[in-house]
Design a protein around this motif. Structure first.
Motif, PDB file in Angstrom:
ATOM      1  N   ARG A 275      -0.197  -0.199 -14.586  1.00  0.00           N
ATOM      2  CA  ARG A 275      -1.323   0.092 -13.711  1.00  0.00           C
ATOM      3  C   ARG A 275      -0.982   1.240 -12.772  1.00  0.00           C
ATOM      4  NH1 ARG A 275      -5.903  -3.065 -14.676  1.00  0.00           N
ATOM      5  NH2 ARG A 275      -6.556  -1.633 -13.065  1.00  0.00           N
ATOM      6  N   SER A 276      -1.984   1.942 -12.333  1.00  0.00           N
ATOM      7  CA  SER A 276      -1.807   2.964 -11.318  1.00  0.00           C
ATOM      8  C   SER A 276      -1.794   2.288  -9.946  1.00  0.00           C
ATOM      9  CB  SER A 276      -2.939   3.982 -11.374  1.00  0.00           C
ATOM     10  OG  SER A 276      -2.884   4.694 -12.583  1.00  0.00           O
ATOM     11  N   VAL A 277      -1.245   3.009  -8.967  1.00  0.00           N
ATOM     12  CA  VAL A 277      -1.084   2.433  -7.638  1.00  0.00           C
ATOM     13  C   VAL A 277      -1.541   3.428  -6.580  1.00  0.00           C
ATOM     14  CG1 VAL A 277       0.590   1.541  -5.979  1.00  0.00           C
ATOM     15  CG2 VAL A 277       0.893   1.070  -8.405  1.00  0.00           C
ATOM     16  N   ALA A 278      -2.331   2.941  -5.635  1.00  0.00           N
ATOM     17  CA  ALA A 278      -2.700   3.726  -4.449  1.00  0.00           C
ATOM     18  C   ALA A 278      -1.980   3.112  -3.258  1.00  0.00           C
ATOM     19  CB  ALA A 278      -4.201   3.696  -4.235  1.00  0.00           C
ATOM     20  N   LEU A 279      -1.154   3.899  -2.609  1.00  0.00           N
ATOM     21  CA  LEU A 279      -0.372   3.429  -1.468  1.00  0.00           C
ATOM     22  C   LEU A 279      -0.861   4.111  -0.195  1.00  0.00           C
ATOM     23  CD1 LEU A 279       3.024   3.651  -3.289  1.00  0.00           C
ATOM     24  CD2 LEU A 279       1.986   1.541  -2.476  1.00  0.00           C
ATOM     25  N   ASP A 280      -1.369   3.313   0.731  1.00  0.00           N
ATOM     26  CA  ASP A 280      -1.841   3.830   2.012  1.00  0.00           C
ATOM     27  C   ASP A 280      -0.685   3.701   3.002  1.00  0.00           C
ATOM     28  OD1 ASP A 280      -3.435   4.808   4.002  1.00  0.00           O
ATOM     29  OD2 ASP A 280      -4.598   2.972   4.262  1.00  0.00           O
ATOM     30  N   LEU A 281      -0.047   4.813   3.295  1.00  0.00           N
ATOM     31  CA  LEU A 281       1.137   4.811   4.155  1.00  0.00           C
ATOM     32  C   LEU A 281       0.703   4.918   5.614  1.00  0.00           C
ATOM     33  CD1 LEU A 281       3.275   7.211   1.981  1.00  0.00           C
ATOM     34  CD2 LEU A 281       3.366   4.721   2.043  1.00  0.00           C
ATOM     35  N   LYS A 282       0.915   3.849   6.356  1.00  0.00           N
ATOM     36  CA  LYS A 282       0.499   3.806   7.757  1.00  0.00           C
ATOM     37  C   LYS A 282       1.653   4.111   8.700  1.00  0.00           C
ATOM     38  CE  LYS A 282      -3.371   0.882   6.905  1.00  0.00           C
ATOM     39  NZ  LYS A 282      -4.568   1.573   7.222  1.00  0.00           N
ATOM     40  N   GLU A 283       2.831   4.337   8.138  1.00  0.00           N
ATOM     41  CA  GLU A 283       4.000   4.746   8.910  1.00  0.00           C
ATOM     42  C   GLU A 283       4.698   5.851   8.136  1.00  0.00           C
ATOM     43  OE1 GLU A 283       6.606   1.622  10.252  1.00  0.00           O
ATOM     44  OE2 GLU A 283       4.959   0.184  10.241  1.00  0.00           O
ATOM     45  N   GLY A 284       5.344   6.747   8.843  1.00  0.00           N
ATOM     46  CA  GLY A 284       6.051   7.840   8.205  1.00  0.00           C
ATOM     47  C   GLY A 284       7.543   7.584   8.184  1.00  0.00           C
ATOM     48  N   GLY A 285       8.311   8.662   8.189  1.00  0.00           N
ATOM     49  CA  GLY A 285       9.770   8.580   8.277  1.00  0.00           C
ATOM     50  C   GLY A 285      10.408   7.725   7.207  1.00  0.00           C
ATOM     51  N   ASP A 286      11.116   6.703   7.647  1.00  0.00           N
ATOM     52  CA  ASP A 286      11.876   5.840   6.749  1.00  0.00           C
ATOM     53  C   ASP A 286      10.984   5.102   5.755  1.00  0.00           C
ATOM     54  OD1 ASP A 286      14.324   4.640   5.855  1.00  0.00           O
ATOM     55  OD2 ASP A 286      13.741   2.815   6.935  1.00  0.00           O
ATOM     56  N   VAL A 287       9.756   4.800   6.140  1.00  0.00           N
ATOM     57  CA  VAL A 287       8.837   4.092   5.240  1.00  0.00           C
ATOM     58  C   VAL A 287       8.571   4.939   3.998  1.00  0.00           C
ATOM     59  CG1 VAL A 287       6.487   3.210   4.983  1.00  0.00           C
ATOM     60  CG2 VAL A 287       7.801   2.678   7.029  1.00  0.00           C
ATOM     61  N   VAL A 288       8.361   6.233   4.172  1.00  0.00           N
ATOM     62  CA  VAL A 288       8.133   7.136   3.048  1.00  0.00           C
ATOM     63  C   VAL A 288       9.323   7.082   2.104  1.00  0.00           C
ATOM     64  CG1 VAL A 288       7.852   9.556   2.364  1.00  0.00           C
ATOM     65  CG2 VAL A 288       6.565   8.659   4.303  1.00  0.00           C
ATOM     66  N   GLU A 289      10.524   7.169   2.645  1.00  0.00           N
ATOM     67  CA  GLU A 289      11.728   7.139   1.808  1.00  0.00           C
ATOM     68  C   GLU A 289      11.883   5.806   1.076  1.00  0.00           C
ATOM     69  OE1 GLU A 289      13.583   9.642   0.902  1.00  0.00           O
ATOM     70  OE2 GLU A 289      12.378  10.941   2.181  1.00  0.00           O
ATOM     71  N   ARG A 290      11.590   4.697   1.752  1.00  0.00           N
ATOM     72  CA  ARG A 290      11.708   3.385   1.102  1.00  0.00           C
ATOM     73  C   ARG A 290      10.693   3.234  -0.024  1.00  0.00           C
ATOM     74  NH1 ARG A 290      11.856   0.339   6.538  1.00  0.00           N
ATOM     75  NH2 ARG A 290       9.940  -0.495   5.699  1.00  0.00           N
ATOM     76  N   VAL A 291       9.464   3.681   0.203  1.00  0.00           N
ATOM     77  CA  VAL A 291       8.431   3.611  -0.825  1.00  0.00           C
ATOM     78  C   VAL A 291       8.829   4.473  -2.023  1.00  0.00           C
ATOM     79  CG1 VAL A 291       6.045   4.256  -1.371  1.00  0.00           C
ATOM     80  CG2 VAL A 291       6.555   2.994   0.724  1.00  0.00           C
ATOM     81  N   LEU A 292       9.296   5.675  -1.770  1.00  0.00           N
ATOM     82  CA  LEU A 292       9.728   6.555  -2.862  1.00  0.00           C
ATOM     83  C   LEU A 292      10.894   5.958  -3.628  1.00  0.00           C
ATOM     84  CD1 LEU A 292       9.445  10.068  -1.205  1.00  0.00           C
ATOM     85  CD2 LEU A 292       7.986   9.086  -2.995  1.00  0.00           C
ATOM     86  N   SER A 293      11.825   5.338  -2.938  1.00  0.00           N
ATOM     87  CA  SER A 293      12.969   4.713  -3.589  1.00  0.00           C
ATOM     88  C   SER A 293      12.527   3.592  -4.536  1.00  0.00           C
ATOM     89  CB  SER A 293      13.933   4.164  -2.537  1.00  0.00           C
ATOM     90  OG  SER A 293      14.972   3.445  -3.140  1.00  0.00           O
ATOM     91  N   ILE A 294      11.602   2.771  -4.077  1.00  0.00           N
ATOM     92  CA  ILE A 294      11.113   1.668  -4.908  1.00  0.00           C
ATOM     93  C   ILE A 294      10.350   2.211  -6.112  1.00  0.00           C
ATOM     94  CG2 ILE A 294       9.531  -0.312  -4.970  1.00  0.00           C
ATOM     95  CD1 ILE A 294      10.281  -0.685  -1.934  1.00  0.00           C
ATOM     96  N   ALA A 295       9.478   3.189  -5.900  1.00  0.00           N
ATOM     97  CA  ALA A 295       8.702   3.770  -6.999  1.00  0.00           C
ATOM     98  C   ALA A 295       9.617   4.419  -8.029  1.00  0.00           C
ATOM     99  CB  ALA A 295       7.694   4.778  -6.458  1.00  0.00           C
ATOM    100  N   THR A 296      10.669   5.082  -7.563  1.00  0.00           N
ATOM    101  CA  THR A 296      11.621   5.723  -8.470  1.00  0.00           C
ATOM    102  C   THR A 296      12.404   4.679  -9.252  1.00  0.00           C
ATOM    103  OG1 THR A 296      11.804   7.621  -7.003  1.00  0.00           O
ATOM    104  CG2 THR A 296      13.587   7.303  -8.587  1.00  0.00           C
ATOM    105  N   THR A 297      12.858   3.637  -8.581  1.00  0.00           N
ATOM    106  CA  THR A 297      13.607   2.570  -9.236  1.00  0.00           C
ATOM    107  C   THR A 297      12.775   1.915 -10.339  1.00  0.00           C
ATOM    108  OG1 THR A 297      14.890   2.137  -7.250  1.00  0.00           O
ATOM    109  CG2 THR A 297      14.783   0.360  -8.863  1.00  0.00           C
ATOM    110  N   LEU A 298      11.482   1.745 -10.081  1.00  0.00           N
ATOM    111  CA  LEU A 298      10.597   1.104 -11.055  1.00  0.00           C
ATOM    112  C   LEU A 298      10.081   2.082 -12.101  1.00  0.00           C
ATOM    113  CD1 LEU A 298       8.614  -1.242  -8.655  1.00  0.00           C
ATOM    114  CD2 LEU A 298      10.417  -1.872 -10.271  1.00  0.00           C
ATOM    115  N   ASP A 299      10.447   3.352 -11.986  1.00  0.00           N
ATOM    116  CA  ASP A 299      10.123   4.383 -12.965  1.00  0.00           C
ATOM    117  C   ASP A 299       8.619   4.563 -13.172  1.00  0.00           C
ATOM    118  OD1 ASP A 299      10.913   6.411 -14.711  1.00  0.00           O
ATOM    119  OD2 ASP A 299      10.848   5.080 -16.450  1.00  0.00           O
ATOM    120  N   PHE A 300       7.886   4.692 -12.064  1.00  0.00           N
ATOM    121  CA  PHE A 300       6.460   4.960 -12.166  1.00  0.00           C
ATOM    122  C   PHE A 300       6.234   6.363 -12.707  1.00  0.00           C
ATOM    123  CE2 PHE A 300       5.621   1.297  -9.544  1.00  0.00           C
ATOM    124  CZ  PHE A 300       4.336   0.935  -9.915  1.00  0.00           C
TER     125      PHE A 300
END
Length: 118
Positions: A33-58
């Motif tokens: 499935r595709s995913v829409a992520l509404d990021l309500k915080e910047g900084g470390d949250v962006v990096e954590r979200v990217l890390s998870i998405a990369t790990t799951l190979d989206f």
């Protein structure tokens, strides 16, 4: 933790069941499935979200990031674009309407800055 409101805005209550980002994204990825992520915080949250998405190979084109310019800032927007160039990145600029009416010259400066992020 996925939730619409912050804990400051809407405190946690016993009947609320937490949704962990990792578990939700993993379930969506397994179902392709595709995913829409509404990021309500910047900084470390962006990096954590990217890390998870990369790990799951989206797939690049199966992600849609949304966040306000005040929260993500130039660095957050650039980081998302670098990590997932084919993803959709939405940055609402609804503040420009009143700005165009009140200070057109300043609005043009803001628009020129936004255009330089491409």
């Amino acid at each position: 933790m996925l939730r619409h409101d912050s804990f400051q805005e809407t405190p946690w209550h016993r009947t609320e069941h937490p949704f962990r980002l990792e578990a939700c994204l993993e379930a969506l990825r397994e179902r392709e499935r595709s995913v829409a992520l509404d990021l309500k915080e910047g900084g470390d949250v962006v990096e954590r979200v990217l890390s998870i998405a990369t790990t799951l190979d989206f797939d690049q084109d199966s992600l849609w990031f949304n966040g306000s310019i005040e929260v993500l800032g130039e660095s957050g927007i650039q980081r998302l674009a670098e990590a997932y160039p084919a993803a959709t990145i939405s940055v609402p600029v609804d503040f420009l309407g009143p700005l165009l009416l009140a200070a057109p010259a300043h609005a043009r400066e803001v628009l020129a800055t936004l255009g330089s992020w491409e």
